[in-house]
Motif scaffolding. Structure first.
Motif, short mmCIF file in Angstrom:
data_model
loop_
_atom_site.label_atom_id
_atom_site.label_comp_id
_atom_site.label_asym_id
_atom_site.label_seq_id
_atom_site.Cartn_x
_atom_site.Cartn_y
_atom_site.Cartn_z
N HIS A 1 11.74 18.98 12.44
CA HIS A 1 12.48 19.93 13.27
C HIS A 1 12.01 19.86 14.72
CE1 HIS A 1 14.64 21.74 9.98
NE2 HIS A 1 13.53 22.13 9.36
N LEU A 2 10.71 19.77 14.92
CA LEU A 2 10.18 19.67 16.28
C LEU A 2 10.57 18.34 16.91
CD1 LEU A 2 8.48 20.73 18.61
CD2 LEU A 2 6.45 19.79 17.47
N GLU A 3 10.47 17.27 16.13
CA GLU A 3 10.83 15.95 16.64
C GLU A 3 12.27 15.94 17.13
OE1 GLU A 3 11.19 11.33 15.05
OE2 GLU A 3 10.06 12.80 13.89
N ALA A 4 13.16 16.54 16.34
CA ALA A 4 14.58 16.56 16.72
C ALA A 4 14.80 17.45 17.94
CB ALA A 4 15.42 17.06 15.55
N ALA A 5 14.12 18.59 17.99
CA ALA A 5 14.32 19.54 19.08
C ALA A 5 13.92 18.95 20.43
CB ALA A 5 13.56 20.83 18.81
N ILE A 6 12.76 18.28 20.49
CA ILE A 6 12.30 17.77 21.79
C ILE A 6 12.93 16.44 22.15
CG2 ILE A 6 10.10 19.00 21.56
CD1 ILE A 6 8.77 16.31 20.96
N SER A 7 13.64 15.81 21.22
CA SER A 7 14.29 14.53 21.53
C SER A 7 15.32 14.68 22.64
CB SER A 7 14.96 13.95 20.28
OG SER A 7 16.04 14.77 19.86
N GLU A 8 15.83 15.88 22.81
CA GLU A 8 16.81 16.15 23.85
C GLU A 8 16.16 16.41 25.21
OE1 GLU A 8 19.45 19.31 22.63
OE2 GLU A 8 19.13 18.82 20.50
N PHE A 9 14.83 16.51 25.23
CA PHE A 9 14.12 16.88 26.45
C PHE A 9 12.96 15.92 26.69
CE2 PHE A 9 15.79 20.67 24.33
CZ PHE A 9 16.67 21.14 25.32
N PRO A 10 13.24 14.74 27.23
CA PRO A 10 12.20 13.72 27.41
C PRO A 10 11.09 14.10 28.38
CG PRO A 10 14.24 13.08 28.51
CD PRO A 10 14.57 14.28 27.68
N ALA A 11 11.33 15.10 29.23
CA ALA A 11 10.30 15.51 30.20
C ALA A 11 9.24 16.40 29.58
CB ALA A 11 10.95 16.23 31.38
N VAL A 12 9.46 16.84 28.35
CA VAL A 12 8.53 17.75 27.68
C VAL A 12 7.40 16.97 27.03
CG1 VAL A 12 8.25 19.46 25.84
CG2 VAL A 12 10.31 19.49 27.28
N SER A 13 6.16 17.34 27.35
CA SER A 13 4.99 16.77 26.70
C SER A 13 4.35 17.84 25.82
CB SER A 13 3.97 16.28 27.73
OG SER A 13 4.49 15.18 28.46
N LEU A 14 3.63 17.40 24.80
CA LEU A 14 3.04 18.32 23.83
C LEU A 14 1.52 18.36 23.97
CD1 LEU A 14 5.05 17.26 20.64
CD2 LEU A 14 5.68 18.93 22.39
N VAL A 15 0.96 19.54 23.74
CA VAL A 15 -0.49 19.73 23.68
C VAL A 15 -0.81 20.45 22.38
CG1 VAL A 15 -2.48 20.92 24.68
CG2 VAL A 15 -0.86 19.73 26.17
N LEU A 16 -1.75 19.92 21.62
CA LEU A 16 -2.13 20.53 20.35
C LEU A 16 -2.92 21.81 20.61
CD1 LEU A 16 -2.27 20.42 17.26
CD2 LEU A 16 -4.32 18.98 17.48
N SER A 17 -2.44 22.91 20.05
CA SER A 17 -3.09 24.21 20.19
C SER A 17 -3.31 24.76 18.79
CB SER A 17 -2.22 25.16 21.01
OG SER A 17 -2.74 26.46 21.02
N SER A 18 -4.43 24.40 18.18
CA SER A 18 -4.62 24.65 16.75
C SER A 18 -6.08 24.51 16.37
CB SER A 18 -3.78 23.64 15.95
OG SER A 18 -4.09 23.67 14.58
N SER A 19 -6.45 25.12 15.26
CA SER A 19 -7.80 24.92 14.72
C SER A 19 -8.01 23.46 14.33
CB SER A 19 -8.02 25.83 13.51
OG SER A 19 -7.07 25.55 12.49
#
Length: 205
Positions: free
Chosen positions: A62-80
């Motif tokens: 779901h995340l992969e599909a959602a951000i595929s429309e927004f190439p300028a978005v980068s991800l940062v892991l915020s998790s234990s």
């Protein structure tokens, strides 16, 4: 708890990779059910009692599909997962198209070091403070957080939050719609800049 006087108790030694738009992503309760367990021999697995039939990272697509429309978005892991099993090992669980969008984590031993006090300082901070400390260092133009750890989020940062239910995560159509809507808004040229310090825009500097 971490003293309020320690503005950045786990400040890394050097600058961190940045991007125009950063989406902070939790794993448990977002890409999978929150009932994730760890055992020194078995490793990481889903609790058969609390989440029968659920799978690790079953909602990552779901995340992969959602951000595929927004190439300028980068991800940062915020998790234990930044701490255990660690940033690099955590990303190995993701499909390559999603993994390639990550530019770092809110905690990474390569940047923060291996000092136990620094690690404990990070763990003691609430999630929103962990994220805000990273925002202050990366200084993206706009940032969002996708998380089920929403306790005590300040009201003036709620607009940056896409809140998940830990039992449904991104499988909830309403959460997915909220994420896409906020990504669309942040991707508009001239969208409001992130407030790195965590101050309200009308607060005295």
């Amino acid at each position: 708890m971490v003293s309020e006087s320690l503005a950045a108790p786990y400040l890394p030694a050097g600058p961190l990779p940045s991007a125009d738009i950063v989406l902070y992503v939790d794993f448990d309760g977002v890409l999978q059910h929150q009932a994730v367990m760890w055992h020194r021999k078995r490793g990481i697995y889903m609790s058969p009692i609390e989440a029968p039939g659920r799978l690790l990272f079953e909602w990552a697509h779901h995340l992969e599909a959602a951000i595929s429309e927004f190439p300028a978005v980068s991800l940062v892991l915020s998790s234990s997962w930044c701490v255990k099993p660690g940033y690099g090992k955590a990303l190995r669980h993701l499909p390559e198209p999603l993994r390639s969008r990550f530019i770092g984590g809110t905690f990474h031993r390569r940047h923060h070091g291996a000092d136990e006090w620094i690690l404990q300082s990070f763990r003691a901070a609430p999630r929103w403070k962990q994220i805000l400390a990273d925002v202050e260092r990366r200084k993206p133009r706009v940032w969002l957080a996708l998380d089920d750890d929403v306790a005590d989020w300040p009201d003036h940062l709620r607009a940056n939050l896409v809140a998940c239910d830990g039992a449904t995560g991104l499988s909830d159509p309403l959460v997915l719609a909220d994420l896409k809507e906020k990504l669309a808004v942040t991707s508009i040229p001239g969208a409001a800049r992130a407030v790195p310090s965590g101050l309200r825009e009308d607060d005295p500097k």
